[in-house]
Design an enzyme around this catalytic site. Sequence first.
Site, PDB file in Angstrom:
ATOM      1  N   ASP A   1      -6.492   5.276  12.167  1.00 38.88           N
ATOM      2  CA  ASP A   1      -6.430   4.654  10.839  1.00 38.88           C
ATOM      3  C   ASP A   1      -7.084   3.277  10.958  1.00 38.88           C
ATOM      4  OD1 ASP A   1      -5.810   3.546   8.409  1.00 38.88           O
ATOM      5  OD2 ASP A   1      -3.639   3.508   8.723  1.00 38.88           O
TER       6      ASP A   1
ATOM      7  N   GLY B   1      -1.314   2.392   9.886  1.00 36.73           N
ATOM      8  CA  GLY B   1      -0.847   1.156   9.252  1.00 36.73           C
ATOM      9  C   GLY B   1      -1.429  -0.061   9.941  1.00 36.73           C
TER      10      GLY B   1
ATOM     11  N   GLU C   1     -20.614  -5.088   3.319  1.00 36.65           N
ATOM     12  CA  GLU C   1     -20.437  -6.255   2.435  1.00 36.65           C
ATOM     13  C   GLU C   1     -21.674  -7.147   2.441  1.00 36.65           C
ATOM     14  OE1 GLU C   1     -15.596  -6.288   3.033  1.00 36.65           O
ATOM     15  OE2 GLU C   1     -16.862  -7.514   4.319  1.00 36.65           O
TER      16      GLU C   1
ATOM     17  N   GLY D   1      -6.864  -2.456   8.375  1.00 38.38           N
ATOM     18  CA  GLY D   1      -6.493  -3.683   9.071  1.00 38.38           C
ATOM     19  C   GLY D   1      -7.372  -4.029  10.258  1.00 38.38           C
ATOM     20  N   ALA D   2      -8.352  -3.181  10.597  1.00 39.09           N
ATOM     21  CA  ALA D   2      -9.216  -3.475  11.758  1.00 39.09           C
ATOM     22  C   ALA D   2      -9.978  -4.784  11.545  1.00 39.09           C
ATOM     23  CB  ALA D   2     -10.191  -2.332  12.019  1.00 39.09           C
ATOM     24  N   GLY D   3     -10.534  -4.932  10.365  1.00 38.94           N
ATOM     25  CA  GLY D   3     -11.269  -6.165  10.049  1.00 38.94           C
ATOM     26  C   GLY D   3     -10.347  -7.381  10.047  1.00 38.94           C
ATOM     27  N   ASP D   4      -9.120  -7.184   9.579  1.00 40.75           N
ATOM     28  CA  ASP D   4      -8.159  -8.297   9.548  1.00 40.75           C
ATOM     29  C   ASP D   4      -7.755  -8.685  10.972  1.00 40.75           C
ATOM     30  OD1 ASP D   4      -8.257  -8.026   6.774  1.00 40.75           O
ATOM     31  OD2 ASP D   4      -6.614  -6.586   6.781  1.00 40.75           O
TER      32      ASP D   4
ATOM     33  N   ASP E   1     -13.010 -14.352   4.283  1.00 44.39           N
ATOM     34  CA  ASP E   1     -13.351 -12.934   4.436  1.00 44.39           C
ATOM     35  C   ASP E   1     -13.540 -12.333   3.050  1.00 44.39           C
ATOM     36  OD1 ASP E   1     -13.566 -10.241   4.877  1.00 44.39           O
ATOM     37  OD2 ASP E   1     -11.691 -10.028   5.981  1.00 44.39           O
TER      38      ASP E   1
ATOM     39  N   ASN F   1     -13.564  -7.600  19.111  1.00 41.13           N
ATOM     40  CA  ASN F   1     -13.779  -6.149  19.034  1.00 41.13           C
ATOM     41  C   ASN F   1     -12.586  -5.392  19.614  1.00 41.13           C
ATOM     42  OD1 ASN F   1     -16.182  -5.630  17.709  1.00 41.13           O
ATOM     43  ND2 ASN F   1     -17.422  -5.775  19.561  1.00 41.13           N
TER      44      ASN F   1
ATOM     45  N   ASP G   1       0.871  -1.174   0.000  1.00 37.34           N
ATOM     46  CA  ASP G   1       0.000   0.000   0.000  1.00 37.34           C
ATOM     47  C   ASP G   1       0.906   1.221   0.000  1.00 37.34           C
ATOM     48  OD1 ASP G   1      -2.395  -1.382   0.157  1.00 37.34           O
ATOM     49  OD2 ASP G   1      -2.548  -1.233   2.339  1.00 37.34           O
TER      50      ASP G   1
HETATM   51  P1  ADP Z   1     -13.464  -3.778   7.929  1.00 40.08           P
HETATM   52  O1  ADP Z   1     -12.133  -3.201   8.385  1.00 40.08           O
HETATM   53  O2  ADP Z   1     -13.330  -5.162   7.416  1.00 40.08           O
HETATM   54  O3  ADP Z   1     -14.271  -2.882   7.053  1.00 40.08           O
HETATM   55  P2  ADP Z   1     -14.906  -2.890  10.259  1.00 40.08           P
HETATM   56  O4  ADP Z   1     -14.653  -1.501   9.824  1.00 40.08           O
HETATM   57  O5  ADP Z   1     -16.308  -3.278  10.546  1.00 40.08           O
HETATM   58  O6  ADP Z   1     -14.317  -3.973   9.261  1.00 40.08           O
HETATM   59  O7  ADP Z   1     -14.008  -3.105  11.567  1.00 40.08           O
HETATM   60  C1  ADP Z   1     -13.781  -4.374  12.131  1.00 40.08           C
HETATM   61  C2  ADP Z   1     -13.805  -4.281  13.627  1.00 40.08           C
HETATM   62  O8  ADP Z   1     -12.785  -3.387  14.091  1.00 40.08           O
HETATM   63  C3  ADP Z   1     -15.100  -3.768  14.208  1.00 40.08           C
HETATM   64  O9  ADP Z   1     -16.032  -4.812  14.393  1.00 40.08           O
HETATM   65  C4  ADP Z   1     -14.628  -3.168  15.518  1.00 40.08           C
HETATM   66  O10 ADP Z   1     -14.448  -4.187  16.487  1.00 40.08           O
HETATM   67  C5  ADP Z   1     -13.262  -2.608  15.179  1.00 40.08           C
HETATM   68  N1  ADP Z   1     -13.317  -1.193  14.754  1.00 40.08           N
HETATM   69  C6  ADP Z   1     -13.295  -0.696  13.491  1.00 40.08           C
HETATM   70  N2  ADP Z   1     -13.352   0.657  13.480  1.00 40.08           N
HETATM   71  C7  ADP Z   1     -13.409   1.029  14.785  1.00 40.08           C
HETATM   72  C8  ADP Z   1     -13.480   2.299  15.477  1.00 40.08           C
HETATM   73  N3  ADP Z   1     -13.521   3.457  14.804  1.00 40.08           N
HETATM   74  N4  ADP Z   1     -13.522   2.285  16.832  1.00 40.08           N
HETATM   75  C9  ADP Z   1     -13.494   1.142  17.530  1.00 40.08           C
HETATM   76  N5  ADP Z   1     -13.427  -0.087  16.951  1.00 40.08           N
HETATM   77  C10 ADP Z   1     -13.379  -0.144  15.605  1.00 40.08           C
END
Ligand code: ADP
Length: 322
Positions: A252, A304, A198, A255-258, A164, A293, A13
């Site tokens: 940022d 990152g 999704e 990678g939260a979903g990952d 995923d 979570n 990226d």
């Molecule tokens: P993706 O990154 O796949 O689009 P999400 O945005 O739904 O998935 O984020 C995945 C998980 O990361 C969420 O279920 C939550 O637990 C956490 N998360 C994402 N964004 C935030 C945020 N702004 N504050 C707190 N937790 C977050």
Amino acid sequence: MSRVVCLGEALIDFVSDVSGVDLMDAPGFRKAPGGAPANVAVGVAKLGTSAAFLGKVGDDPFGRFLARSFGEAGVDTSHMLFDTKARTGLAFVSLAPDGERDFCFFRNPSADMLLTPEELPVDLLRGCKVFHYGSITLIQDPSRAATLRAIEVAKEAGAIISYDPNLRLPLWPSADAAREGMLSGLPYADFVKVSEEELEFLFGSDDVPDGIGKLHDMGIALIAVTAGANGCTLSDGERQVSHTGFRVNAKDTTGAGDGFVAAVLRHLVEADRGTPLKALPKDEIEALARYANAVGAITTTQKGAIPALPTAEAVQDFLNTH
Ligand code: ADP
């Protein structure tokens, strides 16, 4: 032998130095390792469960940078392949003024798209407890055939199959092709993680319980629907558990979903879950929703994906104080 094997794309990226501009106006870019399945492997390894990444990159400085980055995070990269003809895939990314991410991909074709079924390390796939894949390698052959073959080998050997389906519309010929292709990966999976967005894209409705029902009808045992800052819903067919998520100073969300997926996979390994995947006890599914979570939330607090993915210790500290 790695307990979790993640197959898919690894790419660079190139992230705009400044946010709030679209790619046309971005003055410069910083390189960061990327690719959702590779991030999941890093997430699992950082949480302390052994993980291997399986995929092809270019035999170029970027491909070697990726292998080094994943290796430094504790991932087994010994099965990564280096293509001498195709380059490592690149994605230029900026946070546009409207808050949406503006993407531009360089993959015509990139090495990750060229993984073949013949190149798969069969012993690695037969020996893992969880096999994870995404939707990007399902876009075209030969990586599609390689992904489907890897699923088959791991499934036959009794692994839990995790999917995923990431939505990356610009990589597909059309929205219909994206929907069809993402759906085509579902029937093999024991665990699926989708975002609310999704789920709506796949089934044309924002009714989450209805979408969860449709996924269970396809034979998926455990489903996670994530909702960004609003947390997640987990369903194992017997019960749906929602956890509202954690309030953090998100810098940022890459990678939260990952990270969330990594947390679930780590749990399935450490709780010694097998196939067929059965319903979880109530306290276990509730704890898992909270734990995943937490990992997702922590991942948003640093720039990152890889640097932000937490260790098991960091998650424990977070849970103790939240
Ligand atoms: P993706 O990154 O796949 O689009 P999400 O945005 O739904 O998935 O984020 C995945 C998980 O990361 C969420 O279920 C939550 O637990 C956490 N998360 C994402 N964004 C935030 C945020 N702004 N504050 C707190 N937790 C977050």
